[in-house]
Motif scaffolding. Structure first.
Motif, mmCIF file in Angstrom:
data_model
loop_
_atom_site.group_PDB
_atom_site.id
_atom_site.type_symbol
_atom_site.label_atom_id
_atom_site.label_comp_id
_atom_site.label_asym_id
_atom_site.label_seq_id
_atom_site.Cartn_x
_atom_site.Cartn_y
_atom_site.Cartn_z
ATOM 1 N N GLY A 318 3.098 -12.395 5.247
ATOM 2 C CA GLY A 318 1.778 -11.805 5.364
ATOM 3 C C GLY A 318 0.821 -12.657 6.169
ATOM 4 N N GLU A 319 0.885 -13.975 5.980
ATOM 5 C CA GLU A 319 0.000 -14.858 6.727
ATOM 6 C C GLU A 319 0.251 -14.749 8.229
ATOM 7 O OE1 GLU A 319 -1.364 -19.583 6.737
ATOM 8 O OE2 GLU A 319 0.155 -18.868 5.326
ATOM 9 N N LYS A 320 1.518 -14.654 8.599
ATOM 10 C CA LYS A 320 1.876 -14.524 10.011
ATOM 11 C C LYS A 320 1.398 -13.191 10.584
ATOM 12 C CE LYS A 320 6.129 -13.499 11.105
ATOM 13 N NZ LYS A 320 7.602 -13.571 11.316
ATOM 14 N N LEU A 321 1.586 -12.117 9.847
ATOM 15 C CA LEU A 321 1.197 -10.803 10.346
ATOM 16 C C LEU A 321 -0.327 -10.640 10.400
ATOM 17 C CD1 LEU A 321 3.843 -8.540 8.600
ATOM 18 C CD2 LEU A 321 3.783 -9.261 10.999
ATOM 19 N N ARG A 322 -1.013 -11.185 9.427
ATOM 20 C CA ARG A 322 -2.482 -11.071 9.426
ATOM 21 C C ARG A 322 -3.100 -11.823 10.597
ATOM 22 N NH1 ARG A 322 -1.457 -11.540 3.880
ATOM 23 N NH2 ARG A 322 -1.959 -13.774 3.886
ATOM 24 N N ALA A 323 -2.417 -12.879 11.059
ATOM 25 C CA ALA A 323 -2.910 -13.617 12.227
ATOM 26 C C ALA A 323 -2.887 -12.743 13.479
ATOM 27 C CB ALA A 323 -2.068 -14.869 12.452
ATOM 28 N N MET A 324 -2.074 -11.679 13.477
ATOM 29 C CA MET A 324 -2.012 -10.755 14.603
ATOM 30 C C MET A 324 -3.133 -9.716 14.546
ATOM 31 S SD MET A 324 2.115 -10.136 14.354
ATOM 32 C CE MET A 324 2.127 -8.841 15.588
ATOM 33 N N MET A 325 -3.899 -9.722 13.442
ATOM 34 C CA MET A 325 -4.952 -8.723 13.241
ATOM 35 C C MET A 325 -6.274 -9.427 12.947
ATOM 36 S SD MET A 325 -2.712 -6.012 10.948
ATOM 37 C CE MET A 325 -1.905 -7.264 9.930
ATOM 38 N N PRO A 326 -6.861 -10.100 13.950
ATOM 39 C CA PRO A 326 -8.071 -10.900 13.721
ATOM 40 C C PRO A 326 -9.257 -10.099 13.203
ATOM 41 C CG PRO A 326 -7.648 -10.630 16.078
ATOM 42 C CD PRO A 326 -6.424 -10.151 15.364
ATOM 43 N N TRP A 327 -9.266 -8.803 13.454
ATOM 44 C CA TRP A 327 -10.386 -7.985 12.981
ATOM 45 C C TRP A 327 -10.473 -7.957 11.457
ATOM 46 C CZ3 TRP A 327 -5.954 -6.027 15.246
ATOM 47 C CH2 TRP A 327 -5.112 -5.271 14.426
ATOM 48 N N MET A 328 -9.367 -8.299 10.769
ATOM 49 C CA MET A 328 -9.374 -8.290 9.312
ATOM 50 C C MET A 328 -10.290 -9.369 8.745
ATOM 51 S SD MET A 328 -5.365 -7.567 8.472
ATOM 52 C CE MET A 328 -5.610 -7.709 6.706
ATOM 53 N N LYS A 329 -10.604 -10.393 9.572
ATOM 54 C CA LYS A 329 -11.459 -11.479 9.106
ATOM 55 C C LYS A 329 -12.932 -11.063 9.032
ATOM 56 C CE LYS A 329 -8.441 -15.163 10.830
ATOM 57 N NZ LYS A 329 -8.328 -16.344 11.727
ATOM 58 N N GLU A 330 -13.260 -9.988 9.725
ATOM 59 C CA GLU A 330 -14.641 -9.514 9.702
ATOM 60 C C GLU A 330 -14.947 -8.906 8.337
ATOM 61 O OE1 GLU A 330 -15.175 -6.787 12.922
ATOM 62 O OE2 GLU A 330 -14.345 -8.178 14.425
ATOM 63 N N GLY A 331 -16.007 -9.359 7.723
ATOM 64 C CA GLY A 331 -16.364 -8.868 6.405
ATOM 65 C C GLY A 331 -15.399 -9.298 5.320
ATOM 66 N N LYS A 332 -14.766 -10.466 5.511
ATOM 67 C CA LYS A 332 -13.784 -10.970 4.549
ATOM 68 C C LYS A 332 -14.419 -11.121 3.162
ATOM 69 C CE LYS A 332 -9.996 -14.367 4.688
ATOM 70 N NZ LYS A 332 -10.103 -15.043 3.404
ATOM 71 N N LEU A 333 -13.697 -10.690 2.146
ATOM 72 C CA LEU A 333 -14.254 -10.677 0.798
ATOM 73 C C LEU A 333 -14.218 -12.046 0.137
ATOM 74 C CD1 LEU A 333 -12.782 -7.324 -0.564
ATOM 75 C CD2 LEU A 333 -14.925 -7.735 0.631
ATOM 76 N N THR A 334 -13.227 -12.876 0.464
ATOM 77 C CA THR A 334 -13.118 -14.192 -0.144
ATOM 78 C C THR A 334 -13.416 -15.259 0.896
ATOM 79 O OG1 THR A 334 -10.748 -14.289 0.342
ATOM 80 C CG2 THR A 334 -11.397 -13.442 -1.816
ATOM 81 N N GLN A 335 -13.843 -16.421 0.415
ATOM 82 C CA GLN A 335 -14.204 -17.526 1.304
ATOM 83 C C GLN A 335 -13.338 -18.735 1.022
ATOM 84 O OE1 GLN A 335 -16.448 -16.891 3.692
ATOM 85 N NE2 GLN A 335 -16.661 -14.844 2.844
ATOM 86 N N GLU A 336 -12.027 -18.561 1.004
ATOM 87 C CA GLU A 336 -11.101 -19.662 0.709
ATOM 88 C C GLU A 336 -11.132 -20.684 1.845
ATOM 89 O OE1 GLU A 336 -7.351 -18.515 -1.618
ATOM 90 O OE2 GLU A 336 -7.713 -16.793 -0.324
#
Length: 336
Positions: A318-336
């Motif tokens: 999942g970490e690898k695939l999410r890196a291909m979708m940078p738009w998911m970081k917009e409005g991120k719910l958690t601040q890890e």
């Protein structure tokens, strides 16, 4: 279930009080900022000395004090720290210092319902529980809307606990959407059941089992991730927007037929029977006792499970695939 709205609440009941918010996490920051902007001028944020969130609270314009100082000063103390920290907080910091005939409030009924905290009889005890994470409570308020909330009263020596709780909920913006009346018991037991059997325990186990079934059958992990985890959001958003009927309206006929004919083979009556066992653990207090003992022992099982899940292949893929979708970081719910 009765619902209350802005016209049913008297905001002056909360505006005239000295309010202390204990904790400045997800809910704490939303409560503090929403109440301040609703006109609660006498408001302080209580944090332990050295807290990393003190600077955030101060930057938002709040006066930061210790829990002991807050208890001595406040007419109303809202406790918004994790469940497992509340007992020692109340026993050691709040109870010895709270003024007579003050009020103490919670956003979840766990410690009151299971009698882990037994407030002094002179204190009003009530709950205001927004039905959304803190960031949503805050965002909805700032755009002029609100999130629904639950209120409940456990002790009412003043005779005003219900009205003050409703005023507090209105100050959060929740009365714009609707405030529903419940009890500490009902909120606690339904909340724990939903988390354990559906929202957290149920979904995570279902996702993991689906992922492993596809990978073990020879399919690529990336495909398994997309089909069993990534697309959960698409379905949940539809469900959130309009219920199960909205999901079935939006998906293909093929998917809908598979829903009706195969879903019940996976989630059958045996699952419902085991859910009843989970509910019984909650109702009897067995789960609460187990969690208290786990915390007293330093949370060894909790931490081991957290590590085990973090190391699962689905997280790495999942970490690898999410890196291909940078738009998911917009409005991120958690601040890890």
């Amino acid at each position: 279930m009765r619902a209350y709205y802005d016209q049913d609440a008297d905001l002056n009941l909360i505006k005239g009080k000295k309010v202390a918010i204990v904790g400045y996490g997800s809910q704490g920051h939303a409560h503090a900022n929403n109440l301040k902007e609703s006109g609660v001028e006498q408001l302080r944020v209580a944090l332990r000395p050295g807290s990393k969130t003190a600077q955030k609270a101060e930057q938002a314009g709040h006066t930061v004090v210790t829990p002991e100082e807050a208890a001595e000063w406040a007419d109303l103390v809202m406790v918004l720290v994790p469940d497992e920290l509340q007992v020692s907080l109340y026993t050691e910091k709040l109870a010895p210092n709270m003024k007579e005939h003050a009020a103490i409030a919670f956003a979840h009924g766990f410690n009151i319902h299971y009698r882990l905290i037994e407030p002094r009889p002179d204190l009003d005890v009530f709950m205001i529980a927004p039905k959304a994470p803190g960031h949503t409570v805050r965002n909805e308020y700032t755009r002029g809307a609100g999130t629904p909330a639950l209120i409940a009263v456990e002790q009412n020596p003043s005779g005003q606990a219900h009205d003050v709780a409703l005023a507090y909920a209105a100050g959060l913006g929740c009365a714009r959407a609707g405030v529903l009346e419940t009890t500490f018991r009902e909120e606690t037991e339904t909340d724990l059941f939903g988390e354990q059997s559906v929202l957290c325990g149920g979904i995570s186990q279902l996702v993991r089992a689906g992922y492993e079934t596809l990978v073990e059958a020879g399919y690529q992990p990336e495909m398994a991730y997309f089909e069993c985890l990534h697309e959960v959001k698409l379905i949940v958003d539809l469900m959130y927007e309009g219920g199960l009927r909205n999901v079935r309206y939006s998906i293909s006929n093929t998917a809908e037929f598979g829903d009706y004919t195969r879903g019940q083979r996976v989630i059958d009556e045996g699952v419902k029977e085991r859910m009843k066992g989970v509910l019984e653990d909650i109702q009897s207090g067995r789960f609460a006792k187990e969690w208290v003992l786990e915390c007293q022992a330093g949370q060894p099982q909790f931490k081991a499970e957290r590590r085990r899940w973090a190391e699962h292949e689905i997280e790495q893929v999942g970490e690898k695939l999410r890196a291909m979708m940078p738009w998911m970081k917009e409005g991120k719910l958690t601040q890890e």
